[in-house]
Design an enzyme around this catalytic site. Structure first.
Site, PDB file in Angstrom:
ATOM      1  N   TYR A   1       3.831   5.211  11.475  1.00 58.07           N
ATOM      2  CA  TYR A   1       3.990   3.658  12.023  1.00 58.07           C
ATOM      3  C   TYR A   1       5.026   2.818  10.930  1.00 58.07           C
ATOM      4  CZ  TYR A   1      -0.151   3.220   8.612  1.00 58.07           C
ATOM      5  OH  TYR A   1      -0.775   3.162   7.454  1.00 58.07           O
TER       6      TYR A   1
ATOM      7  N   HIS B   1      -3.608   4.278   4.296  1.00 53.14           N
ATOM      8  CA  HIS B   1      -4.801   3.575   4.566  1.00 53.14           C
ATOM      9  C   HIS B   1      -5.943   4.295   4.257  1.00 53.14           C
ATOM     10  CE1 HIS B   1      -8.338   0.897   6.291  1.00 53.14           C
ATOM     11  NE2 HIS B   1      -8.763   1.851   6.572  1.00 53.14           N
TER      12      HIS B   1
ATOM     13  N   ARG C   1       0.548  -1.141   0.296  1.00 49.44           N
ATOM     14  CA  ARG C   1      -0.057   0.326  -0.342  1.00 49.44           C
ATOM     15  C   ARG C   1       0.846   1.136  -0.172  1.00 49.44           C
ATOM     16  NH1 ARG C   1      -2.087   0.555   5.530  1.00 49.44           N
ATOM     17  NH2 ARG C   1      -0.870   2.836   5.296  1.00 49.44           N
TER      18      ARG C   1
END
Lengths: 330, 363
Positions: B271, B262, B258
Site C-alpha cells: 500500500y 505496522h 512510520r
C-alpha cells in the site's frame, strides 16, 4: 445498630452515604446523579452533602464514564459509577471487558481497579426498549469481574458497601422493579468480615422437597411461589445467590443432596444464562442425588419484548409454581 | 479546502541540522540547547532505535510473536517523554517503546508482552508510565480520568495520552476530549500522525486537520514536526505547563512517519506509494540532531562512537535475555485474575494442577 424500614432506593442511598463517609477516596459519578439525584433518586442529596468533587455529573458517554473511572482508580480513587439503565451499559462494554476486567491481571497484581458499576436491571416496570435488560451473564462470563445483586433493601444497603470495599471491579446489578419494595434495614458499620460474607449465597427458607435458586428480582417471586407451594404441600428451599461471580454453590449442592430436585429462576434469556451454569454444576456434583432433571425457569430466546408482553415473558409466581410442580412429578 | 488547510508543522530543528528562527507559536527555550540535554536526547533516540531493530530481529528469528516498530518516531516520543516531570503520568499505545525507554522501562521487560510471557511487564507507578494498551483509544480515557484525579488531589501533575492518527476515529478519543474539556482536566493529547493506520492513509480518518477537530472541543492545539526532537520537547513542555497550571487540556499533533511496517505481520509494500519512504528517510530525527550537535560542537566523534557502543551492548543484552527466557510455569496463569480469592479461579487452579486420573483436566 438501628433498624429502619426503607425502600431499596433508600437502602442504596444510605449505603452509598456510609461509604462516602467512611472512605474519602470514594467518588460517585454518572449521568444525572448530582443535582437530580439520579433518575431513580438513588444518589439523592449526596452531591449536596459531599460536594461536586466527590459526587459529580458526567457527560452522556458511557464508555467515557468507565474509561475515566479507570483513570481515577489508577490515581488512587474508588469510583462508583452509575449506568442509568441496563441497556446503556453496552457502549461501556469495551472498557469493562477489555480494560477494567483485565488490568489487575495485566499488571501482575500491582494495579487493582476497585470500581463499582451500578446498573439498574431487569424488567417489570412497563418501560420502553433498552430499559428492561438482564445482562448479567456477559459479566459473569468475564474473568476479572465480580458481579453482585441485592434482592431487598437490607441486602442493597449491605451489598453496596461490600462492593465498594472490594479491591476488585464489581458489576452491581440493582433490580429496578424492587426499588420501591420496603424492608427493615439494619443500619451500621459493615465490618470486613461482614463484607466478606456478602459474597456468599444465603438460604431464605428450608424445605425438604425441592431447591429453588434465584437472585435479584426473582428472589421475591420465588419466596412468594414457595408460600403458594406450601399450601399445595410442597416444601421448598429458597436460595438467594447474591454473588453471581464468584458463585457460592456449596450450599446449593448440600441442599440438592437433601431434596434431590432443583430449579433455577432468572429473568435473563435461558440459553447460556446463569441457570445453564448452575444446572451443569449441580449435575456434576449431585448427579446421584437427583430425582429429576434440573429445570430452568427463565426468559425465552427473544429480545426483551415490548412491555405489554412482559407479563408473559417474565417468570411469574404461577410459572415458578407450575415449574416446581412439574419437577416434583418427574 | 480553506478551513481544512494543513498548516506547515512547527519546527525548531531542520533536517539539515540548522535551527529555525524562533517563532511566537513555538519558542525555543535556551535551555533546550544545553549540551547535556542534547546529548541525552541523542543517546535516548539512539538506544530506542537499537531496541527497535533488535526486537524486529528477534521476531524474525521466532523469539517474539510480534513487534510493533516505532522506527522513525523516536523524536516525537523521546522529546515528549523528556518533557514529563515526576508529577506526570503517561498512557501509551503499543508503539511507545521509545517513550518507555525514557521512562526507564527495561526493554527486556517490555518485550515480554511480545514474547508472550506477560500482558504487562512493568509496574506502572514505578515509571509513571501505564501498561501498553492495544485496544485503540482506550488509554486516552484513562489519561483523562487520571488527570481528573490530579485535580482532586491538587497534585499539580498532568497526564499525557499517546495515540495515533488511526485512533482519532475511535469514539473513546472523542469522549476523552469531551470529558477533558468540560472538566478542564490537566491532560496533554499527544497524537503521533505517522501517516498510516496499518494500510489506511490519514484521509481515511479525517477530512480536516486533527488540530482543527481538537480545537472544536475548545482546547489549544499545536501541529509540530514530529521528527524534530526539540519541537516535540518544547511543545510538550509548554502543553504540560499549561495543563499543570490549571488552564486545561492541550492537543499536539506530531507529524511523523512510520518507517517500518505496522507490525512484523504487515507488508507495507502492498500500500505504500513509491518514493514516500525515500522522502521520509531524508527527514530522519537522529541524523538531524547529530548534525546540530556537530555544528554546535557539543559532541565530537568519540561521543557518537561511545553511544553506538552502548547501543550495541544494549542490543546484545536484550538478545541474550530474550533468547534465554524460560516459559512461565503453568500455574502462574491463575495468578492475579482478582485481587482477592475467587471460587471459580481457585477451582480451576486445582483442576489444572491435578492429574487427569485424580479429577484434573490435564492428561
Amino acid at each position: 445498630m438501628s433498624a429502619a424500614p426503607m425502600t431499596m432506593v433508600g437502602g442504596l442511598n444510605a449505603g452509598l452515604r456510609a461509604s462516602l463517609d467512611h472512605d474519602p477516596r470514594v467518588l460517585l459519578m454518572g449521568e444525572d446523579i448530582a443535582t437530580l439525584g439520579g433518575v431513580f433518586r438513588v444518589t439523592d442529596g449526596l452531591a449536596k452533602d459531599f460536594g461536586d468533587q466527590r459526587v459529580f455529573d458526567t457527560p452522556l458517554a458511557e464508555s467515557g464514564i468507565l474509561g475515566t473511572a479507570i483513570g481515577l482508580a489508577m490515581a488512587g480513587f474508588r469510583p462508583v459509577v452509575e449506568i442509568q439503565f441496563d441497556g446503556f451499559v453496552f457502549p461501556a462494554f469495551d472498557q469493562i471487558v477489555t480494560q477494567l476486567a483485565k488490568h489487575h491481571y495485566r499488571s501482575a497484581g500491582h494495579t487493582p481497579l476497585p470500581i463499582v458499576v451500578r446498573i439498574p436491571y431487569g424488567g417489570g416496570i412497563g418501560a420502553v426498549e433498552h430499559h428492561s435488560e438482564s445482562p448479567e451473564a456477559y459479566f459473569v462470563h468475564t474473568p476479572g469481574l465480580r458481579v453482585w445483586t441485592p434482592s431487598d433493601a437490607n441486602q442493597a444497603y449491605l451489598g453496596i458497601q461490600a462492593a465498594i470495599a472490594c479491591p476488585d471491579p464489581v458489576i452491581f446489578l440493582e433490580p429496578k422493579r424492587r426499588y420501591w419494595d420496603k424492608a427493615e434495614v439494619a443500619l451500621g458499620t459493615l465490618s470486613a468480615d461482614d463484607a466478606e460474607r456478602m459474597w456468599s449465597s444465603r438460604t431464605l427458607r428450608t424445605g425438604s422437597d425441592i431447591t429453588v435458586v434465584a437472585y435479584g428480582p426473582m428472589v421475591r417471586t420465588c419466596t412468594e411461589a414457595a408460600n403458594a407451594l406450601a399450601e399445595l404441600g410442597v416444601k421448598a428451599t429458597v436460595i438467594d445467590l447474591r454473588s453471581l461471580s464468584p458463585l457460592d454453590l456449596d450450599p446449593i449442592f448440600a441442599s440438592v443432596r437433601q431434596t434431590g430436585r432443583c430449579v433455577v429462576v432468572h429473568e435473563a434469556v435461558e440459553t447460556v444464562g446463569l441457570g445453564a451454569e448452575i444446572a451443569a454444576r449441580v449435575v456434576e456434583e449431585c448427579f446421584y442425588s437427583l430425582e429429576a432433571p434440573v429445570q430452568r425457569i427463565a426468559g425465552p430466546h427473544v429480545p426483551y419484548p415490548p412491555s405489554r408482553f412482559e407479563r408473559h415473558y417474565l417468570p411469574s409466581i404461577d410459572r415458578v409454581v407450575a415449574g416446581v410442580v412439574q419437577v416434583m412429578a418427574g | 479546502m480553506t478551513e481544512g488547510e494543513h498548516t506547515e508543522p512547527l519546527h525548531l530543528l531542520a533536517p539539515d541540522g540548522s535551527l529555525s528562527e524562533a517563532s511566537s507559536a513555538l519558542p525555543l527555550p535556551p535551555q533546550l540547547l544545553e549540551p547535556d540535554l542534547l546529548r541525552a536526547l541523542f543517546r535516548d533516540m539512539t538506544m530506542a532505535r537499537r531496541v527497535d531493530t533488535e526486537a524486529t530481529a528477534l521476531q524474525r528469528t521466532g523469539e517474539l510473536g510480534l513487534w510493533s516498530s516505532c522506527l522513525g518516531q523516536e523524536a516525537a516520543q523521546v522529546g515528549s517523554a523528556h518533557a514529563m516531570d515526576e508529577r506526570d503520568f503517561a498512557f501509551p499505545t503499543y508503539r511507545e517503546s521509545a517513550a518507555a525507554w525514557v521512562r526507564g522501562v527495561d526493554p527486556v521487560a517490555l518485550l515480554g508482552l511480545y514474547r508472550g510471557t506477560t500482558h504487562g511487564g512493568w509496574v506502572p507507578d514505578e515509571h509513571r508510565f501505564a501498561l501498553f494498551t492495544i485496544v485503540l483509544g482506550a488509554q486516552v480515557l484513562h489519561a483523562v480520568g487520571y488527570a481528573m484525579g490530579q485535580q482532586r488531589l491538587d497534585s499539580g501533575g498532568a497526564a499525557i495520552a499517546y495515540f495515533g492518527d488511526g485512533a482519532t476515529s475511535e469514539g473513546d478519543v472523542h469522549e476523552a476530549m469531551v470529558f477533558a474539556t468540560v472538566t478542564n482536566a490537566p491532560v496533554v493529547f499527544f497524537c503521533q500522525n505517522n501517516g498510516w493506520a496499518i494500510s489506511e492513509p490519514v484521509h481515511r480518518q479525517t477530512t480536516v486537520p486533527f488540530t482543527q477537530r481538537a480545537a472544536g472541543y475548545g482546547m489549544p492545539t499545536m501541529r509540530i514536526d514530529g521528527n524534530d526532537v526539540l519541537a516535540s520537547l518544547a511543545a510538550t513542555q509548554w502543553a504540560l505547563e499549561h495543563a499543570r497550571g490549571g488552564s486545561g487540556p492541550v492537543f499536539i499533533e506530531a507529524v511523523t512517519y512510520r518507517m517500518g511496517a505496522h507490525t512484523t505481520s504487515d507488508d507495507p509494500t502492498r500500500y505504500r506509494p513509491p518514493g514516500e519512504l525515500e522522502y521520509w528517510a531524508t527527514q530522519d530525527p537522529i541524523d538531524r540532531l547529530r548534525l546540530l550537535m556537530i555544528n554546535r560542537e557539543v559532541a565530537a566523534e568519540d561521543f557518537f562512537v561511545e553511544v553506538q557502543a552502548q547501543a550495541d551492548a544494549l542490543g546484545e543484552r536484550i538478545r541474550a535475555a530474550v533468547r534465554g527466557a524460560e516459559d512461565p510455569e503453568a500455574g502462574l496463569m491463575f495468578d492475579h485474575v482478582y485481587a482477592s480469592d475467587h471460587a471459580q479461579v481457585e477451582r480451576d487452579r486445582q483442576r489444572w494442577s491435578a492429574p487427569f486420573a485424580e479429577g484434573g483436566v490435564m492428561a
